[in-house]
Design a protein around this motif. Structure first.
Motif, short mmCIF file in Angstrom:
data_model
loop_
_atom_site.label_atom_id
_atom_site.label_comp_id
_atom_site.label_asym_id
_atom_site.label_seq_id
_atom_site.Cartn_x
_atom_site.Cartn_y
_atom_site.Cartn_z
N PRO A 190 4.84 4.38 -7.67
CA PRO A 190 5.75 4.05 -6.56
C PRO A 190 6.64 2.87 -6.90
O PRO A 190 6.27 1.99 -7.67
N LYS A 191 7.84 2.86 -6.31
CA LYS A 191 8.78 1.76 -6.54
C LYS A 191 8.56 0.64 -5.52
O LYS A 191 7.75 0.76 -4.61
N ASN A 192 9.30 -0.43 -5.70
CA ASN A 192 9.19 -1.57 -4.78
C ASN A 192 9.72 -1.22 -3.39
O ASN A 192 10.80 -0.64 -3.26
N TYR A 193 8.96 -1.59 -2.38
CA TYR A 193 9.36 -1.41 -0.98
C TYR A 193 8.91 -2.63 -0.19
O TYR A 193 7.82 -3.15 -0.40
N LYS A 194 9.76 -3.06 0.75
CA LYS A 194 9.40 -4.18 1.59
C LYS A 194 8.35 -3.79 2.64
O LYS A 194 7.57 -4.63 3.09
N ILE A 195 8.39 -2.51 3.03
CA ILE A 195 7.46 -2.03 4.06
C ILE A 195 6.64 -0.88 3.49
O ILE A 195 7.20 0.08 2.94
N LEU A 196 5.34 -0.98 3.62
CA LEU A 196 4.43 0.08 3.18
C LEU A 196 3.66 0.58 4.40
O LEU A 196 3.05 -0.20 5.13
N TYR A 197 3.70 1.88 4.60
CA TYR A 197 3.07 2.49 5.78
C TYR A 197 1.91 3.36 5.32
O TYR A 197 2.11 4.37 4.64
N ILE A 198 0.69 2.96 5.68
CA ILE A 198 -0.50 3.75 5.36
C ILE A 198 -0.83 4.60 6.57
O ILE A 198 -1.10 4.09 7.65
N TYR A 254 -5.63 1.13 -3.19
CA TYR A 254 -4.59 0.49 -2.38
C TYR A 254 -4.09 -0.79 -3.04
O TYR A 254 -2.89 -1.08 -3.03
N LYS A 255 -4.99 -1.54 -3.64
CA LYS A 255 -4.61 -2.81 -4.27
C LYS A 255 -3.61 -2.58 -5.41
O LYS A 255 -2.63 -3.33 -5.54
N ILE A 256 -3.85 -1.56 -6.21
CA ILE A 256 -2.92 -1.25 -7.31
C ILE A 256 -1.56 -0.84 -6.76
O ILE A 256 -0.51 -1.24 -7.28
N ILE A 257 -1.56 -0.05 -5.69
CA ILE A 257 -0.29 0.35 -5.06
C ILE A 257 0.43 -0.88 -4.52
O ILE A 257 1.65 -1.02 -4.67
N PHE A 258 -0.32 -1.81 -3.90
CA PHE A 258 0.30 -3.04 -3.39
C PHE A 258 0.94 -3.83 -4.54
O PHE A 258 2.04 -4.36 -4.40
N GLN A 259 0.24 -3.91 -5.67
CA GLN A 259 0.75 -4.67 -6.82
C GLN A 259 2.02 -4.04 -7.39
O GLN A 259 2.91 -4.75 -7.88
N LYS A 260 2.13 -2.73 -7.33
CA LYS A 260 3.29 -2.04 -7.88
C LYS A 260 4.48 -2.02 -6.91
O LYS A 260 5.63 -2.03 -7.33
N THR A 261 4.20 -1.98 -5.62
CA THR A 261 5.28 -1.91 -4.62
C THR A 261 5.68 -3.28 -4.09
O THR A 261 6.79 -3.45 -3.58
N ASN A 262 4.76 -4.23 -4.17
CA ASN A 262 5.02 -5.61 -3.72
C ASN A 262 5.58 -5.66 -2.29
O ASN A 262 6.64 -6.24 -2.04
N PRO A 263 4.91 -5.06 -1.32
CA PRO A 263 5.45 -5.03 0.05
C PRO A 263 5.27 -6.36 0.76
O PRO A 263 4.32 -7.10 0.51
N LYS A 264 6.22 -6.65 1.65
CA LYS A 264 6.07 -7.83 2.50
C LYS A 264 5.16 -7.53 3.69
O LYS A 264 4.47 -8.41 4.20
N VAL A 265 5.22 -6.26 4.13
CA VAL A 265 4.44 -5.85 5.30
C VAL A 265 3.74 -4.53 5.01
O VAL A 265 4.35 -3.62 4.44
N VAL A 266 2.46 -4.46 5.39
CA VAL A 266 1.70 -3.22 5.29
C VAL A 266 1.30 -2.82 6.71
O VAL A 266 0.70 -3.61 7.43
N ILE A 267 1.65 -1.58 7.10
CA ILE A 267 1.49 -1.15 8.49
C ILE A 267 0.52 0.03 8.58
O ILE A 267 0.53 0.92 7.73
N SER A 268 -0.26 0.03 9.64
CA SER A 268 -1.07 1.19 10.00
C SER A 268 -0.87 1.47 11.48
O SER A 268 -0.76 0.55 12.29
#
Length: 219
Positions: A8-16, A76-90
């Protein structure tokens, strides 16, 4: 099962999300975000990240956390490291793992948007059971957008003491435009109407039918 073989690419918002989760509110849909499904859904699974998460979990020094949960956390941690989101939403307050993810990735803000009527005791029970069964630390959540102040007060006092609660009502209902059905009352003043043939005024012929032409001839 659908595998994704790219990162995955960098995104400011990640929605799980999962299959039962509601859509994001309209104001968030307009922003760029990456949507990923929970591992339970086996949908759009990042194949190489998943394999790496399994290997990291197998050789982990701290094995107090159950293996299956370690795999999820590392995925999830690896995805966070690759996308570097500012906000993670559920949008699923019934997903217990989400309450603990911030313990393993501190760079992002984690928030939940409540999507249904849940009793605070029900939420507390699923968090406590998941924590005890999997050997996890205390839950850590930045924001909880909830239906009302009652659930906010109970959760903040009993289990999510560091979380900032925002009572916003239902995000689904908030996206519906309110149409007012209130009737507006106006006073219309019409000058006296008369029949040009009989020269009778409206007050005198009230019980008689007046034609459209007669009405406007009177003006």
């Amino acid at each position: 099962m659908n595998f994704v073989f790219t990162n995955p690419k960098n995104y400011k918002i990640l929605y799980i999300r999962n299959n039962s989760a509601i859509e994001l509110p309209d104001f968030l849909k307009k922003k760029k975000f990456l949507s990923i499904y929970t591992l339970e859904n086996l949908r759009d699974l990042y194949f190489f990240i998943f394999i790496k998460a399994i290997l990291i979990s197998l050789f982990a020094i701290n094995k107090e956390i159950k293996f299956k949960t370690r795999v999820k956390i590392n995925y999830y941690k690896i995805i966070f490291q690759k996308t570097n989101p500012k906000v993670v939403i559920s949008t699923n307050e019934g997903e217990p793992l989400f309450y603990f993810l911030k313990n393993f990735y501190k760079k992002s803000k984690f928030l939940i948007i409540q999507n249904g009527r849940k009793n605070h005791n029900w939420i507390i029970n699923i968090i406590k059971k998941f924590k005890n069964r999997n050997g996890l630390p205390s839950p850590d959540l930045d924001y909880f957008f909830c239906y009302g102040t009652n659930i906010a007060n109970n959760l903040s006092n009993l289990i999510l003491k560091k979380t900032k609660f925002i009572a916003h009502g239902s995000s689904v209902n908030n996206d519906v435009k309110i149409i007012s059905n209130k009737k507006k009352n106006y006073i219309c003043i019409i000058s006296e109407v008369f029949n040009p043939k009989s020269k009778e005024f409206l007050s005198e012929i009230f019980n008689k039918k007046i034609s459209f032409d007669d009405y406007y001839k009177a003006e």
